[in-house]
Scaffold this motif. Structure first.
Motif, PDB file in Angstrom:
ATOM      1  N   MET A   1     -15.349 -12.403  18.771  1.00 30.08           N
ATOM      2  CA  MET A   1     -15.148 -13.662  19.436  1.00 30.08           C
ATOM      3  C   MET A   1     -15.674 -13.680  20.802  1.00 30.08           C
ATOM      4  O   MET A   1     -14.997 -13.498  21.848  1.00 30.08           O
ATOM      5  N   MET A   2     -16.956 -14.305  20.848  1.00 30.50           N
ATOM      6  CA  MET A   2     -17.552 -14.237  22.161  1.00 30.50           C
ATOM      7  C   MET A   2     -17.203 -15.394  22.911  1.00 30.50           C
ATOM      8  O   MET A   2     -17.374 -15.521  24.352  1.00 30.50           O
ATOM      9  N   ASN A   3     -16.658 -16.340  22.460  1.00 33.92           N
ATOM     10  CA  ASN A   3     -16.422 -17.704  23.328  1.00 33.92           C
ATOM     11  C   ASN A   3     -15.021 -17.493  23.887  1.00 33.92           C
ATOM     12  O   ASN A   3     -14.091 -18.067  23.629  1.00 33.92           O
ATOM     13  N   ASP A   4     -15.058 -16.555  25.016  1.00 30.03           N
ATOM     14  CA  ASP A   4     -13.458 -16.157  25.574  1.00 30.03           C
ATOM     15  C   ASP A   4     -13.122 -17.432  26.306  1.00 30.03           C
ATOM     16  O   ASP A   4     -12.066 -17.759  26.362  1.00 30.03           O
ATOM     17  N   PRO A   5     -14.153 -18.072  26.993  1.00 27.39           N
ATOM     18  CA  PRO A   5     -13.679 -19.265  27.755  1.00 27.39           C
ATOM     19  C   PRO A   5     -12.830 -20.441  26.892  1.00 27.39           C
ATOM     20  O   PRO A   5     -11.660 -20.868  27.092  1.00 27.39           O
TER      21      PRO A   5
ATOM     22  N   ALA B   1      -5.344 -14.479   6.717  1.00 26.36           N
ATOM     23  CA  ALA B   1      -5.996 -13.881   5.589  1.00 26.36           C
ATOM     24  C   ALA B   1      -5.482 -12.359   5.862  1.00 26.36           C
ATOM     25  O   ALA B   1      -5.745 -11.327   4.955  1.00 26.36           O
ATOM     26  N   GLY B   2      -4.823 -11.928   7.060  1.00 30.22           N
ATOM     27  CA  GLY B   2      -4.167 -10.738   7.242  1.00 30.22           C
ATOM     28  C   GLY B   2      -5.353  -9.762   7.569  1.00 30.22           C
ATOM     29  O   GLY B   2      -5.279  -8.511   7.402  1.00 30.22           O
ATOM     30  N   LYS B   3      -6.446 -10.179   8.190  1.00 34.40           N
ATOM     31  CA  LYS B   3      -7.662  -9.368   8.686  1.00 34.40           C
ATOM     32  C   LYS B   3      -7.652  -9.265  10.142  1.00 34.40           C
ATOM     33  O   LYS B   3      -6.948  -9.971  10.824  1.00 34.40           O
ATOM     34  N   THR B   4      -8.749  -8.728  10.735  1.00 33.98           N
ATOM     35  CA  THR B   4      -8.760  -8.285  11.969  1.00 33.98           C
ATOM     36  C   THR B   4      -9.698  -9.043  12.699  1.00 33.98           C
ATOM     37  O   THR B   4     -10.883  -9.339  12.308  1.00 33.98           O
ATOM     38  N   ALA B   5      -9.327  -9.632  13.992  1.00 39.56           N
ATOM     39  CA  ALA B   5     -10.291 -10.496  14.510  1.00 39.56           C
ATOM     40  C   ALA B   5     -10.619  -9.710  15.788  1.00 39.56           C
ATOM     41  O   ALA B   5      -9.988  -9.210  16.486  1.00 39.56           O
ATOM     42  N   THR B   6     -12.164  -9.668  15.554  1.00 41.06           N
ATOM     43  CA  THR B   6     -12.593  -8.588  16.687  1.00 41.06           C
ATOM     44  C   THR B   6     -13.316  -9.437  17.848  1.00 41.06           C
ATOM     45  O   THR B   6     -13.377 -10.767  17.749  1.00 41.06           O
ATOM     46  N   GLY B   7     -13.111  -8.581  19.072  1.00 41.37           N
ATOM     47  CA  GLY B   7     -13.198  -9.295  20.435  1.00 41.37           C
ATOM     48  C   GLY B   7     -14.713  -9.165  21.151  1.00 41.37           C
ATOM     49  O   GLY B   7     -15.468  -8.122  20.838  1.00 41.37           O
ATOM     50  N   HIS B   8     -14.878  -9.787  22.063  1.00 39.34           N
ATOM     51  CA  HIS B   8     -15.844  -9.680  23.089  1.00 39.34           C
ATOM     52  C   HIS B   8     -15.659 -10.425  24.363  1.00 39.34           C
ATOM     53  O   HIS B   8     -15.781 -11.474  24.797  1.00 39.34           O
ATOM     54  N   TYR B   9     -14.794  -9.679  25.112  1.00 38.50           N
ATOM     55  CA  TYR B   9     -14.259 -10.175  26.505  1.00 38.50           C
ATOM     56  C   TYR B   9     -14.912  -9.688  27.569  1.00 38.50           C
ATOM     57  O   TYR B   9     -14.888  -8.480  27.690  1.00 38.50           O
ATOM     58  N   THR B  10     -15.836 -10.667  28.301  1.00 35.68           N
ATOM     59  CA  THR B  10     -16.492 -10.250  29.484  1.00 35.68           C
ATOM     60  C   THR B  10     -16.198 -10.709  30.618  1.00 35.68           C
ATOM     61  O   THR B  10     -16.604 -10.384  31.752  1.00 35.68           O
ATOM     62  N   MET B  11     -15.047 -11.320  30.709  1.00 38.24           N
ATOM     63  CA  MET B  11     -14.406 -11.896  32.056  1.00 38.24           C
ATOM     64  C   MET B  11     -13.719 -10.935  32.953  1.00 38.24           C
ATOM     65  O   MET B  11     -13.111  -9.978  32.513  1.00 38.24           O
ATOM     66  N   GLY B  12     -14.138 -10.878  34.236  1.00 41.27           N
ATOM     67  CA  GLY B  12     -13.544  -9.766  35.030  1.00 41.27           C
ATOM     68  C   GLY B  12     -12.122  -9.729  35.032  1.00 41.27           C
ATOM     69  O   GLY B  12     -11.749  -8.613  35.517  1.00 41.27           O
ATOM     70  N   ASP B  13     -11.422 -10.702  34.606  1.00 37.37           N
ATOM     71  CA  ASP B  13      -9.892 -10.875  35.091  1.00 37.37           C
ATOM     72  C   ASP B  13      -9.123  -9.958  33.823  1.00 37.37           C
ATOM     73  O   ASP B  13      -9.317  -9.894  32.595  1.00 37.37           O
ATOM     74  N   THR B  14      -8.450  -8.682  34.356  1.00 40.64           N
ATOM     75  CA  THR B  14      -7.922  -7.738  33.560  1.00 40.64           C
ATOM     76  C   THR B  14      -6.157  -7.983  33.436  1.00 40.64           C
ATOM     77  O   THR B  14      -5.565  -7.177  33.209  1.00 40.64           O
ATOM     78  N   ASP B  15      -5.957  -9.213  34.093  1.00 45.24           N
ATOM     79  CA  ASP B  15      -4.551  -9.509  34.073  1.00 45.24           C
ATOM     80  C   ASP B  15      -4.117 -10.778  33.292  1.00 45.24           C
ATOM     81  O   ASP B  15      -4.217 -10.573  31.893  1.00 45.24           O
TER      82      ASP B  15
END
Length: 611
Positions: A189-193, A212-226
């Motif tokens: 999911m590249m559309n983090d904004p 569906a009980g399946k895994t959503a994989t991510g792509h988080y590139t924003m600098g905020d880790t909070d």
């Protein structure tokens, strides 16, 4: 979830396994006198035996017990004399298209290195041809033993409204995809904004995945880790491969997200990310090792997951933990641990036999109890796949391309033409081994109403052409970091895979563009009117129909051409291919214009007062 990637589902064969474990029926295969890598207990179990039946592990002889009672007249016995046995390796995030071959050919390359399963996000091909691309690729994949689990592209296009692609995927498509046997989750999911703003599109796709009980994989590139990171995780995205610092990886782990530590051909992040493990006394169950993108030369000359394991150990991660990161941790991430990820009773007999836990060279590879590779050679050889013609002809640029096409008008906001001299422009700055770019403001020459490249500053022209629709809509910018004289063109241009051309010579840029249009896509290097190297990729404009060794040879040739032209980057075409990826900071170019990927808006090429 019923795992259809097995010789027999467990419920169908558990009676056989029960009988074999008790010596009431003979096993099909017994591996004797092995050193078993126990990923469930983080131990090395010496002088162990493993009995296999119906494609699954029936019994492990440990603590002085043996599998002699499982051996019958027709049982095939391998006396491995202390060799290490581990679960076969799983790549938790991979784009097969980056290897520039179809999945069957890809399997021939990676299975001999101990890989039995991949979690494949085919969003590259899906950006070109949508669900139809997934359909035909899976038909090819069905012909080989490699377990090609799929996480269909969630962001097609990657940034809606900012680029033109050959297809669009929405929540309705994801709803239907989740019904398919091979689907194990949602692609990154590249559309983090969009997620953080609760936009309907990305959240609806995540919702369909979670239902569906399946895994959503991510792509988080924003600098905020909070707040930003925790909000992103709270959406239901449970893993992410985009960490570039140890702090980012550790923050994800502490929030219960699987941190997928990446080591690909160009994006070599593991040396830094390994510190998240080695500098902290933490449980590593939420750590995966992934490749993301491996080009064919890497696979042929260096390997696949075995290559990453070797590096992980060199960077201080202990071998058993590293193996857990490519086996049981991956299986648990994708809710597949009932069938995969460990050499224990009931699990699929996906097994690799290793000489040591330093180089991780695979002596034997079993998938579902079948010996599929020996001493680095695949024991299966699928025939070439008959790809439908329409997927071999995806270049639809009809406008005439000439040197004049690559002139960049020196126009101000008010439409007036700049006088001869110099002007400040926005420049996309790339660096080796990084997916990120920087926005720089640099002066370039102005002559006869046109902005020029400035090789002295390594400032090159960059153009992106929409190749999916008739015509030749394009946009232009400047780029630096490549250090070449001449022109480079490629249709491996993430994620829309439009035609991307970079260079300091309008004539060379025109030659490069016309060549790829005529040949159906690929990569080409041109200098002083001559083609120095080329990789033909007619399948979706991003993949070859040739054997991977041939593709690797051609890739080596074009990399040699890059070096001759002045570039010192590793895997430079992969770095160049991200110039158009508008979902990663800071500045990118699509066929619609120059995109500020921090504010998500188009910005002008010229830097004028007030900008």
């Amino acid at each position: 979830m019923l795992n259809n990637f097995s010789k027999h589902p467990l419920w169908e064969c558990h009676k056989t396994l029960i009988r074999v474990a008790q010596g009431q029926e003979p096993a099909d295969i017994v591996l004797r006198h092995v050193t078993l890598v126990s990923v469930t207990t983080h131990e090395l179990l010496e002088d162990a035996d493993i009995a296999i039946a119906a494609g699954r592990v029936a019994y492990i002889g440990i603590e002085g017990h043996t599998a002699e009672h499982c051996i019958g007249e027709k049982t095939e016995v391998f006396d491995l004399a202390g060799a290490y046995v581990a679960p076969a390796f799983m790549d938790g995030h991979i784009h097969v298209e980056s290897a520039m071959v179809g999945p069957a050919e890809y399997a021939c390359a990676v299975v001999p290195h101990g890989t039995s399963a991949i979690m494949w996000d085919p969003h590259e091909a899906m950006n070109v041809a949508g669900i139809e691309a997934l359909d035909v690729l899976m038909k090819d994949a069905e012909r080989v033993p490699l377990k090609c689990y799929v996480t269909p592209g969630s962001c097609v296009p990657a940034v809606p409204g900012f680029e033109d692609t050959g297809a669009t995927i929405d929540a309705a498509d994801i709803h239907e995809a989740m019904k398919r046997d091979e689907i194990c989750g949602l692609g990154e999911m590249m559309n983090d904004p969009g997620v953080l703003s609760c936009a309907d599109g990305p959240l609806a796709e995540i919702e369909e995945t979670l239902k569906a009980g399946k895994t959503a994989t991510g792509h988080y590139t924003m600098g905020d880790t909070d707040r930003g990171l925790e909000a992103y995780i709270a959406s239901g995205v449970s893993c992410c491969h985009e960490s570039v610092t140890r702090e980012e990886a550790l923050a994800k782990l502490r929030c219960g997200q699987y941190a997928q530590l990446r080591e690909g051909s160009a994006w070599q992040n593991l040396k830094e990310l390994a510190h998240a493990v080695t500098d902290n006394e933490i449980d590593t169950r939420f750590v995966n090792l992934v490749t993301d993108d491996s080009h064919p030369e890497t696979l042929v000359s260096e390997g696949h997951i075995d290559r990453i394991l070797k590096k992980a150990v060199a960077f201080g991660i202990d071998p058993i933990s590293a193996i857990q990161m490519v086996t049981i941790n991956v299986a648990q991430c994708f809710d597949l641990a009932q069938d995969l990820g460990s050499v224990t009773p009931g699990k699929c007999a996906d097994i690799v036999v290793l000489d040591d836990l330093k180089d991780f060279c695979a002596r034997l590879v079993f998938i579902d109890g079948e010996l599929v590779a020996r001493d680095g050679q695949a024991l299966f050889a699928p025939d070439p796949y008959a790809w439908p013609a329409k997927f071999l002809h995806t270049m639809h640029i009809t406008d005439e391309i000439s040197a004049d096409t690559f002139k960049i008008p020196a126009l101000k906001k008010d439409g007036s033409v700049l006088p001869d001299g110099k002007a400040y422009v926005r420049v996309i700055a790339s660096s080796a081994g990084s997916t990120l770019t920087k926005e720089e403001h640099l002066e370039v020459p102005v002559r006869d109403g046109a902005l020029l490249a400035d090789p002295a500053q390594d400032v090159l022209k960059a153009f992106v052409f929409d190749r999916h629709h008739e015509g030749g809509q394009h946009a232009c910018a400047f780029a630096r970091g490549f250090g070449i004289h001449g022109a480079l063109a490629q249709t491996v241009a993430h994620d829309a895979h439009n035609l991307l051309v970079v260079g300091d010579s309008d004539e060379d840029m025109a030659i490069a563009a016309r060549d790829l249009i005529a040949s159906g896509g690929g990569e080409v290097a041109v200098q002083d009117g001559k083609i120095l190297g080329k990789v033909a990729l007619p399948l979706f404009g991003i993949m070859s129909t040739s054997p991977i060794e041939k593709v690797a040879h051609d890739v080596a040739g074009i990399e040699a051409a890059w070096k001759k032209m002045g570039c010192t980057m590793p895997s430079p075409f992969m770095t160049m291919g991200l110039l158009s990826l508008a979902c990663i900071p800071e500045l990118r170019l699509t066929d619609r214009g120059l995109v500020d990927c921090c504010r998500y808006c188009f910005v002008p090429l010229l830097v004028e007062d007030g900008d």
